[in-house]
Design a protein around this motif. Sequence first.
Motif, PDB file in Angstrom:
ATOM      1  N   ASP A 189       0.863  -1.183   0.000  1.00  0.00           N
ATOM      2  CA  ASP A 189       0.000   0.000   0.000  1.00  0.00           C
ATOM      3  C   ASP A 189       0.895   1.227   0.000  1.00  0.00           C
ATOM      4  O   ASP A 189       2.130   1.139   0.080  1.00  0.00           O
ATOM      5  CB  ASP A 189      -0.958   0.007   1.197  1.00  0.00           C
ATOM      6  N   PHE A 190       0.270   2.410  -0.070  1.00  0.00           N
ATOM      7  CA  PHE A 190       1.059   3.620  -0.194  1.00  0.00           C
ATOM      8  C   PHE A 190       1.673   4.074   1.119  1.00  0.00           C
ATOM      9  O   PHE A 190       2.622   4.858   1.116  1.00  0.00           O
ATOM     10  CB  PHE A 190       0.231   4.734  -0.837  1.00  0.00           C
ATOM     11  N   SER A 191       1.173   3.605   2.236  1.00  0.00           N
ATOM     12  CA  SER A 191       1.850   3.917   3.496  1.00  0.00           C
ATOM     13  C   SER A 191       3.206   3.225   3.533  1.00  0.00           C
ATOM     14  O   SER A 191       4.201   3.804   3.986  1.00  0.00           O
ATOM     15  CB  SER A 191       0.993   3.505   4.694  1.00  0.00           C
ATOM     16  N   GLU A 192       3.265   1.980   3.062  1.00  0.00           N
ATOM     17  CA  GLU A 192       4.552   1.290   2.957  1.00  0.00           C
ATOM     18  C   GLU A 192       5.466   1.989   1.954  1.00  0.00           C
ATOM     19  O   GLU A 192       6.666   2.132   2.182  1.00  0.00           O
ATOM     20  CB  GLU A 192       4.342  -0.166   2.523  1.00  0.00           C
ATOM     21  N   PHE A 193       4.878   2.408   0.840  1.00  0.00           N
ATOM     22  CA  PHE A 193       5.678   3.079  -0.188  1.00  0.00           C
ATOM     23  C   PHE A 193       6.270   4.373   0.359  1.00  0.00           C
ATOM     24  O   PHE A 193       7.464   4.657   0.178  1.00  0.00           O
ATOM     25  CB  PHE A 193       4.812   3.367  -1.415  1.00  0.00           C
ATOM     26  N   TRP A 194       5.455   5.167   1.036  1.00  0.00           N
ATOM     27  CA  TRP A 194       5.914   6.434   1.592  1.00  0.00           C
ATOM     28  C   TRP A 194       7.050   6.203   2.596  1.00  0.00           C
ATOM     29  O   TRP A 194       8.077   6.904   2.565  1.00  0.00           O
ATOM     30  CB  TRP A 194       4.746   7.151   2.248  1.00  0.00           C
ATOM     31  N   ALA A 195       6.898   5.217   3.459  1.00  0.00           N
ATOM     32  CA  ALA A 195       7.944   4.912   4.433  1.00  0.00           C
ATOM     33  C   ALA A 195       9.229   4.486   3.735  1.00  0.00           C
ATOM     34  O   ALA A 195      10.338   4.846   4.164  1.00  0.00           O
ATOM     35  CB  ALA A 195       7.461   3.816   5.387  1.00  0.00           C
ATOM     36  N   MET A 196       9.071   3.716   2.643  1.00  0.00           N
ATOM     37  CA  MET A 196      10.248   3.266   1.912  1.00  0.00           C
ATOM     38  C   MET A 196      10.985   4.431   1.259  1.00  0.00           C
ATOM     39  O   MET A 196      12.223   4.511   1.287  1.00  0.00           O
ATOM     40  CB  MET A 196       9.827   2.246   0.853  1.00  0.00           C
ATOM     41  N   VAL A 197      10.242   5.366   0.682  1.00  0.00           N
ATOM     42  CA  VAL A 197      10.862   6.541   0.078  1.00  0.00           C
ATOM     43  C   VAL A 197      11.651   7.324   1.124  1.00  0.00           C
ATOM     44  O   VAL A 197      12.815   7.693   0.913  1.00  0.00           O
ATOM     45  CB  VAL A 197       9.805   7.449  -0.584  1.00  0.00           C
ATOM     46  N   LEU A 198      11.025   7.573   2.267  1.00  0.00           N
ATOM     47  CA  LEU A 198      11.707   8.325   3.316  1.00  0.00           C
ATOM     48  C   LEU A 198      12.951   7.594   3.799  1.00  0.00           C
ATOM     49  O   LEU A 198      13.979   8.218   4.081  1.00  0.00           O
ATOM     50  CB  LEU A 198      10.746   8.565   4.488  1.00  0.00           C
ATOM     51  N   THR A 199      12.850   6.259   3.919  1.00  0.00           N
ATOM     52  CA  THR A 199      14.004   5.474   4.356  1.00  0.00           C
ATOM     53  C   THR A 199      15.159   5.628   3.372  1.00  0.00           C
ATOM     54  O   THR A 199      16.308   5.856   3.771  1.00  0.00           O
ATOM     55  CB  THR A 199      13.629   3.988   4.481  1.00  0.00           C
ATOM     56  N   CYS A 200      14.848   5.521   2.094  1.00  0.00           N
ATOM     57  CA  CYS A 200      15.909   5.651   1.076  1.00  0.00           C
ATOM     58  C   CYS A 200      16.513   7.050   1.092  1.00  0.00           C
ATOM     59  O   CYS A 200      17.722   7.216   0.989  1.00  0.00           O
ATOM     60  CB  CYS A 200      15.348   5.339  -0.309  1.00  0.00           C
ATOM     61  N   MET A 201      15.685   8.058   1.248  1.00  0.00           N
ATOM     62  CA  MET A 201      16.201   9.427   1.283  1.00  0.00           C
ATOM     63  C   MET A 201      17.081   9.623   2.516  1.00  0.00           C
ATOM     64  O   MET A 201      18.174  10.184   2.432  1.00  0.00           O
ATOM     65  CB  MET A 201      15.030  10.420   1.324  1.00  0.00           C
ATOM     66  N   ASN A 202      16.633   9.142   3.661  1.00  0.00           N
ATOM     67  CA  ASN A 202      17.406   9.310   4.890  1.00  0.00           C
ATOM     68  C   ASN A 202      18.703   8.535   4.866  1.00  0.00           C
ATOM     69  O   ASN A 202      19.737   9.001   5.342  1.00  0.00           O
ATOM     70  CB  ASN A 202      16.568   8.882   6.103  1.00  0.00           C
TER      71      ASN A 202
END
Length: 581
Positions: free
Chosen positions: A563-576
Motif C-alpha cells: 500500500d502507499f503507506s509502505e511506499f511512503w515509508a520506503m521513500v523516506l528510508t531511502c532518502m534518509n
Amino acid sequence: MSEASPEHHYKTDYSSLTPPKILLFDWHGTLVDTLDAMYSAMEEMLPQLETLNLVSRLTPEAECKKDEDAKLVRYIRIFRRLHPKILAERRVSRTEIFNAVFADDLDARRIAHNAYNDCYRSHYGEVKPYQEGIFEYLSAIKLLGIKVGVATNRSREFLEHELLIVDQGRWKTLFDTTVCADDVPEYKPSPDVIVQAASRLEAVADESVWYVGDSHTDMVTAYHAGVTRVFFNGAHWEERWIDRVIACKEQNPEAPQVVVDSFEQLMAVLAAVQQFNRDNGISLFQDDVNSVRPLPYPPRDPPPKRIEPDWHPAVVKLAKPRFILFDWHATLVDTLDAMYHAVDDMIPEFESLGLINRLITADQSKSPEDAKLVDHVRHYQELHPKVKEDRKISRTDIFEVLFGDDQGAKQIAHKAFTHHYRNHFGTVLPFEPNVKNMLIGLRNIGLGIGVITNRDREFFVEELKRVECNSWEHLFDTDICGDDTVKRKPHPDQIIEACRAVNLPVSKEIWYVGDSTTDMIAASCAGVTGVFFNGAQWDQSWLEKIFPGNERYPHKPDVVVNDFSEFWAMVLTCMNLRREE
C-alpha cells in the motif's frame, strides 16, 4: 478427573460471574465448521454487489470504526471479493463482513444476507464439528442441568439440514431450543436471537444466560441482550480484538467476561465457577463438573498462515529516487468497473477482428493459468469467470497473456478496447484515500512525479479532471499515455519518453511504480527501478509465480509494497539513508 484451569492468558473473575442456567451457542465458527461452503458462497455473492445496487451503499472508509474495516471496504469496493488475508486465515464470518462493510445500513445488510443465502444453497452440505468432542462436551453440560441452545444468523433451512448431517445426526437431541435469523426481525448484532431463545426456554435474558460465540458481533449481540459474554477463540487469533477491548472496558462494554480457546477450557470455567460457589457455601448444578466432563479433547489446530510478500529487504539496495513515475489504473486510481465492462464488450469481436487465430498456443504461455485463460477466450470468446471475479488483472496484462509478442494483434486489441471504453468510463476514484496527500508529500520533499499509462490520452485527460474534483491536475510534471508513443508497455518507450520530457537520464534513480507484470517488464527493460504496487494483495507464492526470474521470464521488481503507506515509508528510508552517507 482432577480440576483444570483455562490456559489462556485472560484472567476470569469468577466472583463476578452469574452461574449459567442456559448456555446458548453461535453455530458457524463455534459449534461447527462450514467454512468451505461459507467462503464459496461469499465469493459467489460479492461480484453481485453492482447488480444488487450495493456498491454505493458500502460504508465510506472515513466512517469505518477500524482501519481493518476500511481496508476491507476498499478491497471489496475495488475487487468485489474478500481480501486474500481473510480467505487464507478463514476466521471471519459473513456476518462480521456485512456488519463491517455496511455498518448501520440495516436494509443493505438484509439485502446482502438474502443474496448470500441464495448463493449458499449451491454450496452448503459439508459440515463438521468445529473441534473434536463437542457432542461429548455438550452432553456433559446437559448432565449439569444447564439448558443448551443455538442462537445463530444461519437461516432455518440451512440449520435444520446441517443438524441432520453433522456428526452422523446425533446432535439433533442436544438442543433445548434453536433460534435462527429468519425466526426474528433482525440479524445479529440485534439481540433478538438471544432474547427469543431465552423466552422459548421460559427464561429472561439476563446474566444467568451465557452466550458463547466466536466474533466481535457475537459479543455485541450478547451485550445488547444483557447476557454473559463468552468469547470462543477457536480460530486462534494472534492479535485479537479482545486484547484491545479488555484493556479499555469503559470504551468497549461488549468486552467478553470469559475467553476460552476450546471446549475443554469452557468446561474448566464451569468447574471453577462451581468450586468458587462451593467455597462460599452455594450448591450449583445437578452434578459435579469434573465427574461428568469427558476426557480432554484437543483444541482445533490453528489455520495455516498466509505468507505475506516480503521483498522489502531490497530497500537498502535501492537508488535514492530523483523522479517517481506512477502507473494510473489500479495504482493511483480505481477504474476497474469501466475497464472490465469494456473488455467484456470487445472480446466477442475477436473473430471479426481476426484475433482468434492470433492467440498464443499453450506452450507459449507463461503459466498453466495463462494457458487456461487463452483456451477459454479461444473457445468461448469471453474472459474466464475467475478473471472477472478476481478483478486483479489489467487489460494490458490480459492482452499480454493472450497475444504474447504479437505487437500487431495487441495494437488491434487496444484500439477495440478504446472504442468500447468510451461507453463506460466516467467514475474515477483514488485507489487509496490518501493518494493525493502522498503525491503532495513527494513533491514537498523535492521529488518530481509523473504518470505512465497505457490509457489513451482522451481518457486520461478526462479521468484526471474527474478524480477528486479536478484537484490532481497540478501534481504531475509529466504524463505519457498509450497513444503518445509507437509502442505501449511492456515496451520501455513511454518511460524513456517521460525521462526525456523532464530532462533526466534513464537510470535507477527513476522509480516506476505499477501494479502489473507489464509495468515491471517496462521498468526492467528501461533500466529504472521497478516498484511493484501489490494493491491486489497477492501472496508471496503468487508473486514468485508471476515473477519467476528465469531465463525465459527474467524481469522482476526491485521491491514490492502492499500500500502507499509502505511506499511512503520506503521513500523516506531511502532518502534518509543516502543523506547519512
